[in-house]
Write an enzyme that holds these catalytic residues in place. Structure first.
Site, short mmCIF file in Angstrom:
data_model
loop_
_atom_site.label_atom_id
_atom_site.label_comp_id
_atom_site.label_asym_id
_atom_site.label_seq_id
_atom_site.Cartn_x
_atom_site.Cartn_y
_atom_site.Cartn_z
CB THR A 138 1.76 -3.15 10.86
OG1 THR A 138 0.60 -3.61 10.15
CG2 THR A 138 1.46 -1.83 11.57
CG ASP A 173 -0.32 0.14 2.54
OD1 ASP A 173 0.93 0.21 2.60
OD2 ASP A 173 -1.05 0.21 3.55
CG HIS A 213 8.36 -29.57 9.00
ND1 HIS A 213 8.02 -29.22 10.28
CD2 HIS A 213 9.69 -29.86 9.03
CE1 HIS A 213 9.09 -29.28 11.05
NE2 HIS A 213 10.13 -29.67 10.32
CG HIS A 215 9.63 -25.89 10.92
ND1 HIS A 215 9.53 -26.06 12.29
CD2 HIS A 215 10.85 -26.37 10.57
CE1 HIS A 215 10.65 -26.61 12.76
NE2 HIS A 215 11.48 -26.80 11.73
CB CYS A 259 0.83 -2.68 4.60
SG CYS A 259 0.56 -3.74 6.02
#
Ligand code: RB5
Length: 153
Positions: free
Chosen positions: A67, A8, A133, A98, A65
């Protein structure tokens, strides 16, 4: 590899810098926006990148973005996308080893450019370990196919 990048407005500058870094590492980059500093909604770009990734246009996606949280959450709504929201190199490495993460989301207001490059470099060069995994990752993907529970009964 072919790498989709998206952001963004808050992630624009870091995304552009990372695109250059990823090219320096020898990968092809597809930038699906945003391309200007005008305020935009992060779900638009998280979804756009994730849909491109899910239809096989690229091998991986790197999202930015403010955060990393919102654009990563949006990407994870698209079946087949496993996006890790990371701000350290250990989590970046483990999300590949993993969880076979095919996308990562970074926060431009959380990590600086130097750390972001280390995270991206680590993440792009780390392979999925498979083995025990594998089944767990398939279990994540299978959740997409399960109908949401109803409140009836
Ligand atoms: C934009 O201000 C900000 O909310 C967005 O970039 C992101 O941090 C959301 O998760």
């Amino acid at each position: 590899m072919r790498i989709i990048v998206a952001s963004d407005h808050a992630g624009l500058e870091l995304k552009n810098g990372l695109a250059g870094y990823i090219r320096q590492l020898g990968h092809d980059v597809e930038d699906v926006g945003t391309h200007t500093s005008e305020s935009v909604d992060y779900p638009t770009f998280g979804e756009r990148a994730a849909r491109e990734l899910a239809r096989g246009v690229a091998d991986r996606a790197i999202l930015v973005c403010g955060t990393g949280q919102g654009i990563g959450m949006a990407a994870n709504k698209v079946p087949g996308v496993r996006c890790a929201i990371v701000s350290d190199t250990y989590s970046a490495r483990m999300s590949r080893e993993h969880n076979d993460a095919n996308a990562i989301a970074l926060g431009a207001r959380v990590v600086g450019e130097g750390l972001a490059e280390e995270i991206v470099g680590t993440w792009l060069s780390t392979d999925f370990l498979g083995g025990r995994h594998e089944r767990r990752v398939r279990m994540i993907d299978a959740i997409d196919a399960i109908d949401a529970p109803t409140t009836e009964g």
